[in-house]
Design a protein around this motif. Structure first.
Motif, PDB file in Angstrom:
ATOM      1  N   LEU A   1      68.215  56.415  -1.776  1.00  0.00           N
ATOM      2  CA  LEU A   1      69.132  57.522  -1.497  1.00  0.00           C
ATOM      3  C   LEU A   1      69.963  57.302  -0.244  1.00  0.00           C
ATOM      4  N   VAL A   2      69.350  56.760   0.801  1.00  0.00           N
ATOM      5  CA  VAL A   2      70.094  56.476   2.031  1.00  0.00           C
ATOM      6  C   VAL A   2      70.635  55.052   1.923  1.00  0.00           C
ATOM      7  N   THR A   3      71.930  54.920   1.794  1.00  0.00           N
ATOM      8  CA  THR A   3      72.530  53.607   1.537  1.00  0.00           C
ATOM      9  C   THR A   3      73.097  52.955   2.790  1.00  0.00           C
ATOM     10  N   GLU A   4      73.190  53.693   3.886  1.00  0.00           N
ATOM     11  CA  GLU A   4      73.696  53.105   5.122  1.00  0.00           C
ATOM     12  C   GLU A   4      72.581  52.264   5.742  1.00  0.00           C
ATOM     13  N   GLU A   5      72.703  50.949   5.590  1.00  0.00           N
ATOM     14  CA  GLU A   5      71.633  50.022   5.928  1.00  0.00           C
ATOM     15  C   GLU A   5      71.153  50.177   7.363  1.00  0.00           C
ATOM     16  N   LYS A   6      72.055  50.357   8.279  1.00  0.00           N
ATOM     17  CA  LYS A   6      71.706  50.374   9.691  1.00  0.00           C
ATOM     18  C   LYS A   6      70.714  51.478  10.018  1.00  0.00           C
ATOM     19  N   VAL A   7      70.862  52.635   9.385  1.00  0.00           N
ATOM     20  CA  VAL A   7      70.005  53.774   9.732  1.00  0.00           C
ATOM     21  C   VAL A   7      68.741  53.835   8.881  1.00  0.00           C
ATOM     22  N   ALA A   8      68.714  53.138   7.731  1.00  0.00           N
ATOM     23  CA  ALA A   8      67.550  53.217   6.846  1.00  0.00           C
ATOM     24  C   ALA A   8      66.568  52.075   7.047  1.00  0.00           C
ATOM     25  N   SER A   9      67.038  50.968   7.627  1.00  0.00           N
ATOM     26  CA  SER A   9      66.209  49.763   7.678  1.00  0.00           C
ATOM     27  C   SER A   9      64.945  49.961   8.520  1.00  0.00           C
ATOM     28  N   ARG A  10      65.049  50.683   9.629  1.00  0.00           N
ATOM     29  CA  ARG A  10      63.873  50.886  10.480  1.00  0.00           C
ATOM     30  C   ARG A  10      62.781  51.645   9.749  1.00  0.00           C
ATOM     31  N   ALA A  11      63.187  52.701   9.030  1.00  0.00           N
ATOM     32  CA  ALA A  11      62.204  53.480   8.275  1.00  0.00           C
ATOM     33  C   ALA A  11      61.582  52.630   7.172  1.00  0.00           C
ATOM     34  N   ARG A  12      62.383  51.797   6.516  1.00  0.00           N
ATOM     35  CA  ARG A  12      61.858  50.937   5.461  1.00  0.00           C
ATOM     36  C   ARG A  12      60.841  49.948   6.012  1.00  0.00           C
ATOM     37  N   ARG A  13      61.105  49.397   7.186  1.00  0.00           N
ATOM     38  CA  ARG A  13      60.167  48.443   7.783  1.00  0.00           C
ATOM     39  C   ARG A  13      58.823  49.102   8.078  1.00  0.00           C
ATOM     40  N   SER A  14      58.865  50.332   8.580  1.00  0.00           N
ATOM     41  CA  SER A  14      57.620  51.045   8.875  1.00  0.00           C
ATOM     42  C   SER A  14      56.842  51.336   7.599  1.00  0.00           C
TER      43      SER A  14
END
Length: 502
Positions: free
Chosen positions: A297-310
């Protein structure tokens, strides 16, 4: 914050997902005066909290008991109603019966520590009774040490805990370096009590050998605050909450799949639906699985990547395989019964190490004595066993022809070998697999609770209630403080408070 006065800054709010947390946060914010739109992909509200009726037999196919009812009493009274005026809550007594592979059994009375200790003494002896008493004393201390910061409060970081004046005492109490299994073994060597405590890890979809010792608090919560049934089925709680948000003016959109959260430079601005429509908002609240949220749902990579890593560091929770059995006649089964296998470790090895169905699993049966759910002199059983997630690319394909039927047969055969009469009484059988859960609830692999609690840092790997995307918040089972009816409602309260404070 004050729950009795309207907000001074009403916002346009979009809630994605109409599960229990989505309903709860919608009710709280609408009551405060915010303009709330709720988008639900399916044709009904309540998420996994459902009571389904099939030819006169009704089944709770998600949560099948309610603990900490005060959480929902607070929710309803803070949004203008009294829960007792809408629903008939009944204590389930006995709360559970536990039956073991060798025929030994113990019945846990509801809402009575002393009676529970007495039943354990009758079943397993005086030493086991003393062990349980000491375990529950520790569980109560753990609850008091963890409740405010780790359960009822917003978990922004570990620093508030580290700054406590009582840090050393609380650390010794919570024992973050210990697993649930190891804390149990430090109090008792009774194998029957150990299995009962191990099962509390599965309440969060976890392995007791890796889940933190603080999950022992579940034993205290269940014993002190009781096991409760809602007349007509636990799904009536979801129905009442859905009615409440309608009364509060929430704009409900069913069959409305959100496919994207619009962002601009790290700021959530609205959503796009599968049909192409766009809706703008000041605030967005996600009641979807966090993996789906940040992966799709969140496609802006810069803001979603940190949450995905966690999230990638966390072990997904186990799933569930369930049977809905309509049966002629009655049995001696209590409302909640658990049959334990001889080798409980084999269950966790099969699920978490080999990703395969458990040959001899622990089997939970819900047999409600509720005239609103079943014909007189008949029974409606909801049977649940822990199961590996649906991962076809990794070899666990619950859609493989014949698999679910053969596994259902094996579960019934196990129960018949334990003395239950099923096949001769069977009117109807419905099977629900992890693949069904994935399709129905968009839960990756059919994980029931999002991330498991495996590991000492598991609480900090859940999705934060305040997303790294500004004006995007997270509620529900994959967000802090976790899965289960009380906790998802607490996540909604935490988010509602955070919005008023911001």
């Amino acid at each position: 914050m004050s729950h009795h006065f309207p907000t001074k800054a009403p916002k346009e709010v979009i809630v994605i997902g109409g599960g229990m947390a989505g309903l709860a946060v919608s009710a709280r914010l609408a009551k405060k005066g915010h303009k709330v739109k709720l988008f639900e992909a399916s044709d009904r509200l309540g998420g996994k909290c459902q009571t389904v009726a099939i030819d006169g037999f009704a089944f709770d196919i998600g949560p099948s008991l309610l603990t900490l009812p005060a959480v929902y009493r607070d929710l309803f009274i803070k949004t203008g109603k009294r829960l007792e005026h809408l629903l008939d809550l009944k204590p389930v007594d006995p709360s559970f019966e536990y039956i073991f592979h060798d025929g030994k059994r113990v019945t846990f009375p509801n809402l009575s520590h002393n009676r529970t200790v007495g039943e354990i003494k009758k079943s397993f002896g005086e030493e086991a009774a003393k062990d349980w008493h000491r375990l529950l004393e520790r569980a109560e201390r753990m609850w008091e040490a963890s409740r405010e910061d780790f359960i009822e409060g917003e978990l922004k970081s570990i620093w508030p805990f580290l700054r406590r004046r009582t840090l050393l005492k609380d650390s010794r109490t919570i024992a973050p370096w210990k697993s649930l299994r190891s804390i149990t073994s430090s109090y008792t060597d009774n194998p029957y009590l150990a299995k009962i405590i191990d099962r509390y890890a599965t309440y969060t979809g976890s392995d007791p050998r890796k889940a933190p010792a603080v999950l022992l608090t579940i034993a205290f919560v269940e014993e002190a605050f009781g096991a409760w049934h809602v007349s007509g089925g636990i799904g009536q709680l979801a129905n009442s909450l859905a009615t409440r948000i309608q009364e509060l003016g929430v704009e409900i959109h069913l069959n409305s799949l959100v496919t994207e959260i619009k962002t601009e430079k790290g700021l959530a601005t609205g959503v796009t639906l599968a049909d192409g429509r766009n809706f703008a908002a000041d605030l967005i609240i996600s009641n979807t699985d966090a993996t789906h949220l940040y992966g799709s749902l969140v496609t802006e990579e810069k803001v979603a990547s940190r949450a995905r890593r966690s999230l990638a560091k966390a072990t997904p929770s186990l799933s569930g395989f369930s049977l809905l059995l309509s049966l002629k006649g009655t049995s001696n089964l209590n409302h909640h019964t658990v049959f334990f296998p001889e080798d409980y470790d084999a269950e966790f090895d099969a699920i978490f190490k080999r990703n395969e169905p458990v040959k001899d699993p622990a089997i939970y049966i819900c047999n409600p004595r509720d005239e609103k759910m079943v014909y007189a002199n008949n029974e409606a059983w909801f049977i649940l066993v822990n199961a590996p997630r649906h991962l076809p690319k990794e070899g666990m394909d619950w859609d493989k022809p014949g698999l679910k039927e053969s596994y259902a047969d094996s579960i019934i055969n196990i129960l018949e070998s334990r003395g239950l009469e099923i096949k001769s009484r069977l009117i109807n059988r419905i099977i629900r697999t992890p693949a069904d859960l994935e399709r129905e609830f968009r839960a990756p692999g059919g994980s029931i609770y999002g991330p498991s609690s495996n590991g000492a840092r598991s609480a900090f790997l859940r999705a934060r209630n305040r997303s790294p995307v500004k004006n995007l918040f997270c509620v529900g089972g994959s967000a802090h403080p976790g899965g289960g009816l009380p906790l998802v409602a607490l996540s909604a309260e935490i988010v509602a408070n955070a919005i008023e404070e911001s």
